[in-house]
Design an enzyme around this catalytic site. Structure first.
Site, short mmCIF file in Angstrom:
data_model
loop_
_atom_site.label_atom_id
_atom_site.label_comp_id
_atom_site.label_asym_id
_atom_site.label_seq_id
_atom_site.Cartn_x
_atom_site.Cartn_y
_atom_site.Cartn_z
N TRP A 108 0.86 -1.20 0.00
CA TRP A 108 0.00 0.00 0.00
C TRP A 108 0.89 1.24 0.00
O TRP A 108 1.90 1.29 0.72
CB TRP A 108 -0.88 0.02 1.26
CG TRP A 108 -2.28 -0.49 1.05
CD1 TRP A 108 -3.39 0.26 0.91
CD2 TRP A 108 -2.71 -1.85 0.98
NE1 TRP A 108 -4.50 -0.56 0.75
CE2 TRP A 108 -4.11 -1.85 0.78
CE3 TRP A 108 -2.05 -3.10 1.03
CZ2 TRP A 108 -4.86 -3.02 0.66
CZ3 TRP A 108 -2.81 -4.26 0.90
CH2 TRP A 108 -4.18 -4.21 0.72
N ASP A 128 1.18 3.39 3.40
CA ASP A 128 1.80 2.50 4.38
C ASP A 128 3.30 2.41 4.13
O ASP A 128 4.12 2.46 5.07
CB ASP A 128 1.21 1.09 4.30
CG ASP A 128 -0.25 1.05 4.72
OD1 ASP A 128 -1.08 1.60 3.98
OD2 ASP A 128 -0.56 0.47 5.78
N GLN A 183 -3.17 7.28 -3.06
CA GLN A 183 -3.30 7.51 -1.61
C GLN A 183 -2.51 8.76 -1.24
O GLN A 183 -1.74 9.27 -2.04
CB GLN A 183 -2.79 6.28 -0.83
CG GLN A 183 -3.90 5.42 -0.29
CD GLN A 183 -3.41 4.26 0.54
OE1 GLN A 183 -2.27 3.84 0.43
NE2 GLN A 183 -4.28 3.72 1.38
N GLY A 214 -7.28 7.61 2.39
CA GLY A 214 -6.65 6.86 3.47
C GLY A 214 -7.59 6.69 4.65
O GLY A 214 -7.50 5.71 5.38
N ASP A 270 -10.67 5.68 5.03
CA ASP A 270 -11.59 5.01 4.11
C ASP A 270 -13.09 5.20 4.37
O ASP A 270 -13.84 5.45 3.45
CB ASP A 270 -11.31 3.50 4.12
CG ASP A 270 -9.91 3.17 3.66
OD1 ASP A 270 -9.17 4.09 3.24
OD2 ASP A 270 -9.54 1.99 3.71
N ARG A 280 -15.44 -2.95 10.71
CA ARG A 280 -15.17 -2.70 9.28
C ARG A 280 -16.34 -1.96 8.63
O ARG A 280 -17.44 -1.90 9.18
CB ARG A 280 -14.94 -4.03 8.56
CG ARG A 280 -13.69 -4.79 8.97
CD ARG A 280 -12.41 -4.17 8.45
NE ARG A 280 -12.39 -4.02 7.00
CZ ARG A 280 -11.40 -3.39 6.34
NH1 ARG A 280 -10.38 -2.87 6.98
NH2 ARG A 280 -11.44 -3.28 5.03
N TYR A 302 -13.09 1.40 12.54
CA TYR A 302 -12.15 1.79 11.48
C TYR A 302 -11.89 3.31 11.54
O TYR A 302 -11.37 3.77 12.54
CB TYR A 302 -12.76 1.31 10.16
CG TYR A 302 -11.82 1.03 9.01
CD1 TYR A 302 -10.57 0.47 9.19
CD2 TYR A 302 -12.22 1.32 7.70
CE1 TYR A 302 -9.75 0.19 8.10
CE2 TYR A 302 -11.42 1.04 6.61
CZ TYR A 302 -10.18 0.48 6.81
OH TYR A 302 -9.38 0.23 5.73
N GLU A 322 -4.05 -2.25 14.30
CA GLU A 322 -4.25 -1.30 13.22
C GLU A 322 -4.85 0.01 13.77
O GLU A 322 -4.43 1.09 13.37
CB GLU A 322 -5.19 -1.93 12.18
CG GLU A 322 -5.38 -1.14 10.90
CD GLU A 322 -6.35 -1.82 9.94
OE1 GLU A 322 -6.90 -2.89 10.28
OE2 GLU A 322 -6.58 -1.27 8.84
C1 DGY Z 1 -9.17 -1.72 2.54
O1 DGY Z 1 -9.29 -2.70 1.81
O2 DGY Z 1 -9.90 -1.47 3.50
C2 DGY Z 1 -8.05 -0.82 2.26
O3 DGY Z 1 -7.74 -0.04 3.33
C3 DGY Z 1 -8.29 0.01 1.05
O4 DGY Z 1 -7.16 0.80 0.86
#
Ligand code: DGY
Length: 436
Positions: free
Chosen positions: A34, A37, A108, A168, A170, A202, A358, A402
């Site tokens: 990524w 990242d 990104q 980024g 998301d 998520r 997230y 994360e």
């Molecule tokens: C995801 O798949 O959630 C990624 O973060 C997309 O960049």
């Protein structure tokens, strides 16, 4: 204590580094390279394994397109743990896409410029560090040219993103207003992420319909920037994205001066820079909120929400001293309560705040890292130190997750670390923070 933590961080990074010369963000959930990242990871490596730091960036830049574009994911390998993969994104539709590496057709935040400057600063062998910069700097310059020439239709010095994944951040609640303007079909897809991570942490399936729909439109037009600017339902000027570009412009100016004999490029960068900073302050600052905000270019309206992105301009030297003071006040009023770790990714006072989901609330180490340096630059040392010690404490309590719950009370009974485990940038930036 810190020594053990640094050793653990190195283990995470070393395990995530791949034979092909790049790091995965974490196993299973994110099995490729990524873009942003990579930048943060390289900064971590630079402290103890310079070869890997340099390799990380050179592998990324090897996937650059002929028009200067750097994609958000480079699919170096095949994997059945991630959707949507290379067969879905089909970067080959764009005539100038990279012929060696399949990738996505979106990007990104542009962190690569300040990453190569950081690597140079950390390098003990300055001759070798400068050689690395010389080999790569023009590629990053071409990337910035791509942005200014293709992503700024009104010539404002502010570039747009056309997809939430480009930000980024998301699934930020900021996009909810944009989703309301769209009505995509329901795509019957097999999510892989929600098999690996608790779905409550998520994005929802309906959100994924929106994400995919934007890609469908872009693909229909072979990822043409012009068509995307004309047709994408998502077109946003993002303060985090533009602050990263401005910070990276600055890094390129510094590095070209160091190399010498690059007057034309320095002039060009300074021209972009001046315009960008002015428009940023004129257009993306909300006086009433005392914060920088996003602008919805498609629907021509400001998106009036405060998030951790709102404070990222500190890192790029964008606000005046006075405005910075107001910004820090807003940050501490909303995000800095005693019962909260700094810095939640979204306004904890908002009804859209979700502490587990997230980018809808949790603390992210990369944003904390950006804020730490930004606060230091403006002389807010005490708050900067709190951002740093909160980051370290969260990782000590939970591990290299994360993202993390911002609510302190939760850690009495709960782990508080969410999403992927053994996450590379949490490890990498912890190493940098402790070494600072
Ligand atoms: C995801 O798949 O959630 C990624 O973060 C997309 O960049």
């Amino acid at each position: 204590m810190n020594k053990n933590l640094i050793n653990d961080a190195k283990i995470v990074l070393n395990n995530n580094f791949q034979d092909k010369g790049y790091s995965i963000p974490c196993k299973g959930l994110y099995p490729f390279q990524w873009k942003w990242d990579s930048g943060f990871i390289a900064i971590g490596f630079a402290h103890y394994d310079m070869d890997k730091a340099k390799k990380e960036i050179e592998t990324l830049l090897d996937a650059q397109w002929e028009n200067g574009f750097i994609p958000h994911i480079v699919f170096h390998v095949e994997s059945d743990t991630y959707f949507p993969g290379p067969d879905y994104h089909q970067s080959e539709l764009h005539p100038l896409s990279n012929k060696k590496h399949p990738s996505t057709g979106m990007t990104q935040p542009p962190v690569t410029g300040f990453t190569i400057e950081k690597i140079y600063e950390i390098a003990k062998d300055k001759t070798d560090g400068l050689e690395f910069v010389k080999r790569n700097i023009d590629k990053v310059f071409e990337n910035h040219r791509y942005f200014y020439e293709n992503r700024d239709p009104q010539n404002e010095g502010l570039v747009y993103i056309y997809h939430n994944w480009e930000s980024g951040t998301d699934n930020s609640p900021i996009w909810d207003d944009i989703w309301k303007t769209m009505n995509p079909p329901t795509y019957n897809i097999k999510r892989k992420d929600t098999q690996l991570v608790d779905p409550s942490q998520r994005p929802s399936n309906r959100e994924y319909d929106h994400y995919l729909h934007i890609i469908e439109i872009a693909k229909k037009h072979n990822y043409s920037d012009e068509k995307i600017a004309e047709l994408s339902p998502f077109l946003v000027q993002d303060p985090l994205f533009n602050a990263m570009l401005i910070k990276s412009n600055n890094a390129l100016i510094n590095l070209y001066k160091l190399i010498g004999n690059n007057e034309a490029k320095i002039k060009q960068l300074e021209k972009w820079q001046e315009k960008s900073i002015k428009s940023f302050n004129d257009k993306l600052y909300d006086e009433e909120l005392g914060a920088y905000i996003h602008y919805d270019l498609r629907n021509e309206k400001p998106l009036r929400f405060v998030s951790s992105s709102s404070f990222s301009p500190l890192f790029a030297g964008i606000p005046s001293k006075e405005r910075a003071k107001r910004l820090v006040t807003t940050m501490m009023d909303k995000f800095g309560g005693e019962d909260l770790y700094l810095c939640a990714s979204f306004d904890p006072e908002s009804e859209r705040f979700n502490p587990k989901k997230y980018w809808r609330g949790p603390v992210w180490i990369n944003l904390n890292w950006i804020l730490y340096y930004g606060l230091k630059d403006y002389g807010y040392n005490e708050i900067a130190e709190r951002v740093k010690s909160d980051s370290i404490e969260l990782i000590e309590k939970s591990g290299f997750y994360e993202y993390f719950d911002a609510r302190k009370s939760i850690y009495k009974t709960d782990k508080g670390g969410y999403g992927g485990g053994n996450f590379s940038w949490s490890a990498a930036l912890l190493i940098d923070l402790i070494n600072n």
